[in-house]
Design an enzyme around this catalytic site. Structure first.
Site, PDB file in Angstrom:
ATOM      1  N   THR A 236     -70.108  13.293  -4.698  1.00 55.69           N
ATOM      2  CA  THR A 236     -70.465  14.213  -4.418  1.00 55.69           C
ATOM      3  C   THR A 236     -71.758  13.997  -4.902  1.00 55.69           C
ATOM      4  O   THR A 236     -72.496  13.208  -6.578  1.00 55.69           O
ATOM      5  CB  THR A 236     -69.884  15.963  -5.074  1.00 55.69           C
ATOM      6  OG1 THR A 236     -70.520  16.559  -4.735  1.00 55.69           O
ATOM      7  CG2 THR A 236     -69.746  15.737  -6.215  1.00 55.69           C
ATOM      8  N   CYS A 237     -72.921  15.184  -4.891  1.00 56.43           N
ATOM      9  CA  CYS A 237     -74.063  14.878  -5.410  1.00 56.43           C
ATOM     10  C   CYS A 237     -75.054  15.974  -5.543  1.00 56.43           C
ATOM     11  O   CYS A 237     -74.809  17.363  -4.803  1.00 56.43           O
ATOM     12  CB  CYS A 237     -75.472  13.456  -5.085  1.00 56.43           C
ATOM     13  SG  CYS A 237     -75.292  13.626  -3.316  1.00 56.43           S
ATOM     14  N   GLY A 238     -76.444  16.228  -4.755  1.00 56.65           N
ATOM     15  CA  GLY A 238     -77.565  17.541  -3.902  1.00 56.65           C
ATOM     16  C   GLY A 238     -76.959  17.664  -2.639  1.00 56.65           C
ATOM     17  O   GLY A 238     -76.800  19.298  -2.618  1.00 56.65           O
ATOM     18  N   GLY A 240     -75.715  14.831  -0.499  1.00 58.37           N
ATOM     19  CA  GLY A 240     -74.695  13.848  -0.053  1.00 58.37           C
ATOM     20  C   GLY A 240     -75.729  12.462   0.318  1.00 58.37           C
ATOM     21  O   GLY A 240     -75.121  11.739   0.793  1.00 58.37           O
ATOM     22  N   TRP A 265     -73.747  19.823  -2.948  1.00 58.80           N
ATOM     23  CA  TRP A 265     -74.109  20.608  -3.767  1.00 58.80           C
ATOM     24  C   TRP A 265     -74.866  21.681  -3.572  1.00 58.80           C
ATOM     25  O   TRP A 265     -75.049  22.666  -3.008  1.00 58.80           O
ATOM     26  CB  TRP A 265     -74.784  20.793  -5.288  1.00 58.80           C
ATOM     27  CG  TRP A 265     -74.308  21.311  -6.433  1.00 58.80           C
ATOM     28  CD1 TRP A 265     -75.288  22.229  -6.708  1.00 58.80           C
ATOM     29  CD2 TRP A 265     -73.227  22.334  -6.674  1.00 58.80           C
ATOM     30  NE1 TRP A 265     -75.523  23.095  -7.484  1.00 58.80           N
ATOM     31  CE2 TRP A 265     -74.105  23.815  -7.640  1.00 58.80           C
ATOM     32  CE3 TRP A 265     -72.173  21.917  -7.175  1.00 58.80           C
ATOM     33  CZ2 TRP A 265     -72.894  23.962  -8.140  1.00 58.80           C
ATOM     34  CZ3 TRP A 265     -71.419  22.425  -7.603  1.00 58.80           C
ATOM     35  CH2 TRP A 265     -71.104  23.281  -8.230  1.00 58.80           C
TER      36      TRP A 265
END
Length: 281
Positions: A236-238, A240, A265
């Site tokens: 996961t990240c900000g 994708g 996120w």
């Protein structure tokens, strides 16, 4: 070709004229510099086609650049002249940023022969290799998309993972954003991370020249983050994009059971019914 997901600039230079090869310039501006222009109109690897992550996506979704439906993706690829059976090499303007997301998108749509150019366009240019500003006129080809649903994680997947502990969650954002010490660059998002998540900023997988770390150092980076590459991992990240860099790194190490949280996120931190924790992992 091998199962390794990276190719070198030398390999690409040696095969640039191969009739079954398509070079793809992935593009998405960093969230911190949303108005940054693409390099493609002025300079790109000869013959490369332009893949805009913000355009080839689910336009009906409220979240940014979500994975498009297979038929939408197939249509977009046909227009780019990308078809079944070709070998695809993806690069981006920053060395490694959106190229991994485009690589993951193709893999998720069932393409096996897709690779990322290690070091991207900065390394290609630094080595004095050719580039041009011509826009190719591709001939449409048939493209078949076969969506691998298991490669895409949604909100329910994350909630189940957190409650059961059956998978590891790995976040590619900076340590400051992960801990909640820095605000999110997208407005309206809470700061912090998901329960049980571990943190490995994607930049820690890259050397100073923008290439991936050697395998031993790559494995150590995941190990130091508390991740076992032999066990299931959801990245996961900000939004994708950089999560795909973690997915790419794990693929280099031979990981098999990988999923990417497409909403990341932007979804989790924007809701009022999801648990957010702060501090280190």
């Amino acid at each position: 070709m091998t199962d390794h997901p990276l190719v070198t600039t030398q390999w690409l230079a040696d095969h640039l004229s191969s009739p079954d090869l398509v070079v793809i310039n992935a593009w998405m501006p960093p969230v911190t510099h949303p108005d940054a222009p693409p390099v493609y109109p002025e300079a790109h690897i000869p013959g490369a086609v332009f893949f805009d992550v913000n355009e080839i996506c689910d336009k009906g979704a409220e979240l940014p650049h979500m994975l498009p439906a297979p038929h939408v993706f197939s249509s977009a690829m046909r227009k780019l002249g990308i078809g079944d059976g070709q070998t695809l090499v993806v690069y981006d303007d920053f060395g490694l940023y959106s190229a991994a997301r485009v690589w993951w998108t193709f893999r998720t749509m069932g393409v096996e022969r897709v690779y990322v150019l290690d070091g991207g366009f900065p390394k290609w240019r630094a080595e004095g290799r050719p580039f041009d500003d011509d826009t190719p006129r591709p001939v449409q080809r048939h493209f078949t998309a076969r969506l691998n649903h298991g490669a895409v994680a949604d909100l329910a997947h994350l909630r189940d993972t957190i409650s059961t502990g059956r998978r590891q969650i790995l976040d590619a954002r900076s340590a400051e954003r992960f801990a909640g010490d820095a605000p999110e660059p997208r407005a309206g998002l809470r700061s912090g991370h998901m329960p049980t998540a571990r943190n490995l900023p994607f930049t820690r997988l890259l050397s100073e020249n923008g290439t991936f770390l050697p395998r031993e150092e790559l494995a150590a980076a995941f190990r130091d983050a508390g991740i076992d590459p032999e066990k299931p991992v959801t990245t996961t990240c900000g939004s994708g994009v950089t999560a795909a860099i973690l997915t790419l790194g794990l693929t280099i190490l031979g990981s098999r059971d990988l999923a990417l949280y497409d909403g990341s996120w932007a979804e989790w931190g924007g809701r009022d019914d999801t648990e957010v924790v702060t501090g280190p992992a």
